[in-house]
Design an enzyme around this catalytic site. Structure first.
Site, PDB file in Angstrom:
ATOM      1  N   HIS A   5     -20.253 -30.806 -36.372  1.00 20.33           N
ATOM      2  CA  HIS A   5     -21.202 -32.543 -38.015  1.00 20.33           C
ATOM      3  C   HIS A   5     -21.982 -31.142 -38.808  1.00 20.33           C
ATOM      4  O   HIS A   5     -22.545 -31.407 -39.684  1.00 20.33           O
ATOM      5  CB  HIS A   5     -21.789 -32.539 -37.797  1.00 20.33           C
ATOM      6  CG  HIS A   5     -20.119 -34.785 -37.038  1.00 20.33           C
ATOM      7  ND1 HIS A   5     -20.673 -34.292 -35.953  1.00 20.33           N
ATOM      8  CD2 HIS A   5     -19.575 -34.657 -37.481  1.00 20.33           C
ATOM      9  CE1 HIS A   5     -19.023 -35.585 -34.998  1.00 20.33           C
ATOM     10  NE2 HIS A   5     -18.411 -35.176 -36.396  1.00 20.33           N
ATOM     11  N   GLY A  21     -31.511 -41.201 -44.154  1.00 20.80           N
ATOM     12  CA  GLY A  21     -30.283 -41.156 -43.739  1.00 20.80           C
ATOM     13  C   GLY A  21     -29.149 -40.678 -44.844  1.00 20.80           C
ATOM     14  O   GLY A  21     -28.224 -40.399 -45.225  1.00 20.80           O
ATOM     15  N   ARG A  25     -32.102 -37.712 -50.068  1.00 18.65           N
ATOM     16  CA  ARG A  25     -33.525 -37.704 -50.058  1.00 18.65           C
ATOM     17  C   ARG A  25     -34.065 -36.571 -48.503  1.00 18.65           C
ATOM     18  O   ARG A  25     -35.196 -36.156 -49.255  1.00 18.65           O
ATOM     19  CB  ARG A  25     -34.443 -39.013 -49.091  1.00 18.65           C
ATOM     20  CG  ARG A  25     -34.759 -39.773 -49.057  1.00 18.65           C
ATOM     21  CD  ARG A  25     -35.473 -41.057 -48.488  1.00 18.65           C
ATOM     22  NE  ARG A  25     -35.202 -41.298 -49.957  1.00 18.65           N
ATOM     23  CZ  ARG A  25     -35.822 -42.243 -51.142  1.00 18.65           C
ATOM     24  NH1 ARG A  25     -37.164 -40.856 -50.987  1.00 18.65           N
ATOM     25  NH2 ARG A  25     -35.357 -42.642 -52.268  1.00 18.65           N
ATOM     26  N   ARG A  44     -19.867 -32.113 -45.214  1.00 22.10           N
ATOM     27  CA  ARG A  44     -19.819 -33.392 -45.462  1.00 22.10           C
ATOM     28  C   ARG A  44     -21.128 -33.419 -45.927  1.00 22.10           C
ATOM     29  O   ARG A  44     -21.174 -35.423 -46.233  1.00 22.10           O
ATOM     30  CB  ARG A  44     -20.278 -34.436 -44.322  1.00 22.10           C
ATOM     31  CG  ARG A  44     -18.940 -33.778 -43.332  1.00 22.10           C
ATOM     32  CD  ARG A  44     -18.728 -34.987 -41.926  1.00 22.10           C
ATOM     33  NE  ARG A  44     -18.182 -35.311 -41.105  1.00 22.10           N
ATOM     34  CZ  ARG A  44     -16.479 -36.428 -40.974  1.00 22.10           C
ATOM     35  NH1 ARG A  44     -16.633 -37.632 -42.003  1.00 22.10           N
ATOM     36  NH2 ARG A  44     -15.255 -36.345 -40.390  1.00 22.10           N
ATOM     37  N   ARG A  88     -37.056 -40.467 -37.470  1.00 17.35           N
ATOM     38  CA  ARG A  88     -36.080 -41.194 -39.275  1.00 17.35           C
ATOM     39  C   ARG A  88     -36.960 -41.590 -40.150  1.00 17.35           C
ATOM     40  O   ARG A  88     -38.123 -42.570 -39.656  1.00 17.35           O
ATOM     41  CB  ARG A  88     -35.564 -42.190 -38.323  1.00 17.35           C
ATOM     42  CG  ARG A  88     -34.710 -43.156 -39.629  1.00 17.35           C
ATOM     43  CD  ARG A  88     -33.787 -44.082 -39.292  1.00 17.35           C
ATOM     44  NE  ARG A  88     -33.908 -45.855 -39.838  1.00 17.35           N
ATOM     45  CZ  ARG A  88     -33.754 -45.225 -40.855  1.00 17.35           C
ATOM     46  NH1 ARG A  88     -33.291 -44.234 -41.745  1.00 17.35           N
ATOM     47  NH2 ARG A  88     -33.411 -46.583 -41.877  1.00 17.35           N
ATOM     48  N   GLY A  90     -37.344 -44.031 -43.308  1.00 13.88           N
ATOM     49  CA  GLY A  90     -35.557 -44.411 -43.961  1.00 13.88           C
ATOM     50  C   GLY A  90     -36.475 -45.883 -44.824  1.00 13.88           C
ATOM     51  O   GLY A  90     -38.128 -45.837 -44.663  1.00 13.88           O
ATOM     52  N   SER A  91     -35.386 -46.566 -45.369  1.00 17.53           N
ATOM     53  CA  SER A  91     -35.853 -47.788 -46.039  1.00 17.53           C
ATOM     54  C   SER A  91     -35.315 -48.904 -44.622  1.00 17.53           C
ATOM     55  O   SER A  91     -34.688 -49.217 -44.310  1.00 17.53           O
ATOM     56  CB  SER A  91     -35.390 -48.274 -47.498  1.00 17.53           C
ATOM     57  OG  SER A  91     -33.782 -48.558 -46.830  1.00 17.53           O
ATOM     58  N   GLU A 180     -33.238 -52.593 -40.796  1.00 18.90           N
ATOM     59  CA  GLU A 180     -32.331 -51.870 -40.285  1.00 18.90           C
ATOM     60  C   GLU A 180     -30.874 -50.907 -39.562  1.00 18.90           C
ATOM     61  O   GLU A 180     -30.442 -51.921 -39.251  1.00 18.90           O
ATOM     62  CB  GLU A 180     -33.722 -50.529 -41.021  1.00 18.90           C
ATOM     63  CG  GLU A 180     -33.993 -50.500 -39.020  1.00 18.90           C
ATOM     64  CD  GLU A 180     -33.243 -49.371 -38.604  1.00 18.90           C
ATOM     65  OE1 GLU A 180     -33.319 -47.832 -39.020  1.00 18.90           O
ATOM     66  OE2 GLU A 180     -32.795 -49.954 -37.519  1.00 18.90           O
ATOM     67  N   MET A 181     -30.286 -49.916 -39.750  1.00 19.36           N
ATOM     68  CA  MET A 181     -29.667 -49.769 -39.299  1.00 19.36           C
ATOM     69  C   MET A 181     -29.418 -48.585 -38.460  1.00 19.36           C
ATOM     70  O   MET A 181     -28.377 -48.154 -37.754  1.00 19.36           O
ATOM     71  CB  MET A 181     -28.182 -50.098 -40.309  1.00 19.36           C
ATOM     72  CG  MET A 181     -28.063 -51.114 -41.124  1.00 19.36           C
ATOM     73  SD  MET A 181     -26.747 -50.647 -42.558  1.00 19.36           S
ATOM     74  CE  MET A 181     -25.288 -51.093 -41.493  1.00 19.36           C
ATOM     75  N   GLU A 182     -30.003 -48.234 -37.958  1.00 19.54           N
ATOM     76  CA  GLU A 182     -29.923 -46.844 -37.176  1.00 19.54           C
ATOM     77  C   GLU A 182     -30.976 -46.411 -35.715  1.00 19.54           C
ATOM     78  O   GLU A 182     -31.009 -45.922 -34.783  1.00 19.54           O
ATOM     79  CB  GLU A 182     -29.752 -45.656 -37.897  1.00 19.54           C
ATOM     80  CG  GLU A 182     -28.932 -45.385 -39.172  1.00 19.54           C
ATOM     81  CD  GLU A 182     -29.429 -45.955 -40.407  1.00 19.54           C
ATOM     82  OE1 GLU A 182     -31.130 -46.637 -40.294  1.00 19.54           O
ATOM     83  OE2 GLU A 182     -28.185 -46.485 -40.732  1.00 19.54           O
ATOM     84  N   SER A 204     -38.294 -51.322 -48.281  1.00 18.58           N
ATOM     85  CA  SER A 204     -36.846 -51.706 -50.147  1.00 18.58           C
ATOM     86  C   SER A 204     -36.507 -52.713 -50.483  1.00 18.58           C
ATOM     87  O   SER A 204     -35.893 -53.347 -51.757  1.00 18.58           O
ATOM     88  CB  SER A 204     -36.318 -50.870 -49.900  1.00 18.58           C
ATOM     89  OG  SER A 204     -35.539 -50.828 -49.146  1.00 18.58           O
ATOM     90  N   ASP A 205     -36.589 -53.860 -49.290  1.00 22.52           N
ATOM     91  CA  ASP A 205     -36.043 -55.126 -49.922  1.00 22.52           C
ATOM     92  C   ASP A 205     -36.866 -56.171 -48.823  1.00 22.52           C
ATOM     93  O   ASP A 205     -37.145 -55.943 -48.072  1.00 22.52           O
ATOM     94  CB  ASP A 205     -34.896 -55.012 -49.718  1.00 22.52           C
ATOM     95  CG  ASP A 205     -33.664 -53.762 -49.781  1.00 22.52           C
ATOM     96  OD1 ASP A 205     -33.354 -53.961 -50.967  1.00 22.52           O
ATOM     97  OD2 ASP A 205     -33.066 -52.996 -49.104  1.00 22.52           O
ATOM     98  N   ARG A 218     -39.478 -47.070 -55.464  1.00 22.55           N
ATOM     99  CA  ARG A 218     -39.477 -46.598 -54.304  1.00 22.55           C
ATOM    100  C   ARG A 218     -39.995 -45.452 -54.382  1.00 22.55           C
ATOM    101  O   ARG A 218     -39.644 -44.854 -53.152  1.00 22.55           O
ATOM    102  CB  ARG A 218     -37.276 -46.403 -54.028  1.00 22.55           C
ATOM    103  CG  ARG A 218     -36.808 -47.799 -53.569  1.00 22.55           C
ATOM    104  CD  ARG A 218     -35.518 -47.448 -53.995  1.00 22.55           C
ATOM    105  NE  ARG A 218     -34.668 -48.140 -53.929  1.00 22.55           N
ATOM    106  CZ  ARG A 218     -33.625 -48.920 -52.646  1.00 22.55           C
ATOM    107  NH1 ARG A 218     -33.597 -47.605 -51.351  1.00 22.55           N
ATOM    108  NH2 ARG A 218     -33.274 -49.713 -52.014  1.00 22.55           N
TER     109      ARG A 218
HETATM  110  N1  HPA Z   1     -30.658 -54.443 -44.225  1.00 21.01           N
HETATM  111  C1  HPA Z   1     -29.992 -53.333 -43.803  1.00 21.01           C
HETATM  112  N2  HPA Z   1     -30.573 -52.646 -43.941  1.00 21.01           N
HETATM  113  C2  HPA Z   1     -31.387 -52.118 -44.706  1.00 21.01           C
HETATM  114  C3  HPA Z   1     -31.427 -52.871 -46.015  1.00 21.01           C
HETATM  115  C4  HPA Z   1     -31.452 -54.856 -45.291  1.00 21.01           C
HETATM  116  O1  HPA Z   1     -31.947 -55.199 -45.857  1.00 21.01           O
HETATM  117  N3  HPA Z   1     -32.650 -52.701 -46.224  1.00 21.01           N
HETATM  118  C5  HPA Z   1     -32.742 -51.412 -46.955  1.00 21.01           C
HETATM  119  N4  HPA Z   1     -32.321 -50.942 -45.413  1.00 21.01           N
END
Ligand code: HPA
Length: 249
Positions: A5, A21, A25, A44, A88, A90-91, A180-182, A204-205, A218
């Site tokens: 990768h 991510g 960015r 990629r 990391r 991230g948002s 978040e996701m990581e 961010s949310d 942002r």
């Molecule tokens: N969920 C998961 N990951 C995110 C979110 C969310 O609402 N906003 C930014 N990253």
């Protein structure tokens, strides 16, 4: 040295890497904040850059979305390219009412619905935690610069669109600051390989209020996080350099 990768030479990466991510960015951070930034990998379109931050080598490598993607890039950076510190940037989506859009969160630990750390840990519960020195350094940098940060537990989910939104009640009752996701995966990879890692997030949310940062908001919000991350990277490499580690130029 080419991995599945990342196509780069071993020396192309610095000892420390900021990891957003989004590849765009990564490009933004490298071109806006680093001197002499050079793209060192583009497999990629998951861009990696190395440049100088106040004279010290720093890399920026995108990791994509989710624990599997992030774990791939983190593992290859550590195993094959000599990266020892991964930050990391991230948002995230916030849960508590007193966390606002644009706030910066330092992920002291990361809970998760992913099984990756259980798979690493004979099915026991692994406490996925940040490196204390990086965490303390980032908190100190934020304090010096008057940037308010929240420090605590985040939740790294395999779902962006959760089929069980009631989980947000449980998370909030257990003092989770944001989703978040990581990061739980990143902390697991770092622990497995003896590397240091920290997750820094910008809200961010807001998951309760259904609020979202605008594109312009942002950018300015993310600048505070990037400032903290780069200064933390700089100081951590300086500390390693002072003790004879690699990374200083
Ligand atoms: N969920 C998961 N990951 C995110 C979110 C969310 O609402 N906003 C930014 N990253």
């Amino acid at each position: 040295m080419t991995t599945p990768h990342i196509a780069a030479a071993r020396g192309d990466f610095a000892g420390v890497a900021l990891m957003p991510g989004d590849p765009r960015r990564a490009e933004y951070i490298a071109t806006r904040f680093l001197a002499d930034a050079r793209r060192v990998s583009e497999v990629r379109n998951m861009y990696g850059y190395t440049g100088l931050f106040r004279g010290r080598r720093v890399s920026v490598m995108a990791h994509g979305i989710g624990i599997p993607s992030c774990s791939i890039y983190a593992t290859e950076l550590i195993r094959e390219f000599g990266v020892t510190t991964l930050i990391r940037v991230g948002s995230c989506g916030a849960l508590p009412a007193d966390v606002k859009l644009g706030d910066v969160i330092l992920a002291q630990g990361a809970s998760t619905d992913s099984r990756v750390n259980r798979l690493r840990f004979l099915d026991h519960d692994f406490a996925a935690i940040s490196d204390y020195e990086l965490l303390a350094c980032a908190a100190g940098v934020a304090r010096e610069r008057g940037i308010a940060v929240r420090v605590g537990n985040v939740f790294s989910s395999d779902f962006f669109y959760s089929p069980q939104p009631q989980i947000f009640d449980v998370l909030e009752s257990m003092r989770i600051l944001a989703v978040e996701m990581e990061i739980a995966g990143l902390y697991g990879v770092a622990a497995e390989h003896g590397a240091r890692s920290l997750g820094i997030l910008t809200v961010s949310d807001h998951l309760r209020r259904n609020e979202h940062l605008s594109t312009t908001e942002r950018e300015s919000g993310f600048e505070a996080m990037i400032e903290i991350a780069l200064e933390t990277a700089f100081r951590s490499e300086a500390a390693l350099g002072d003790h004879g580690g690699e990374g200083a130029t």
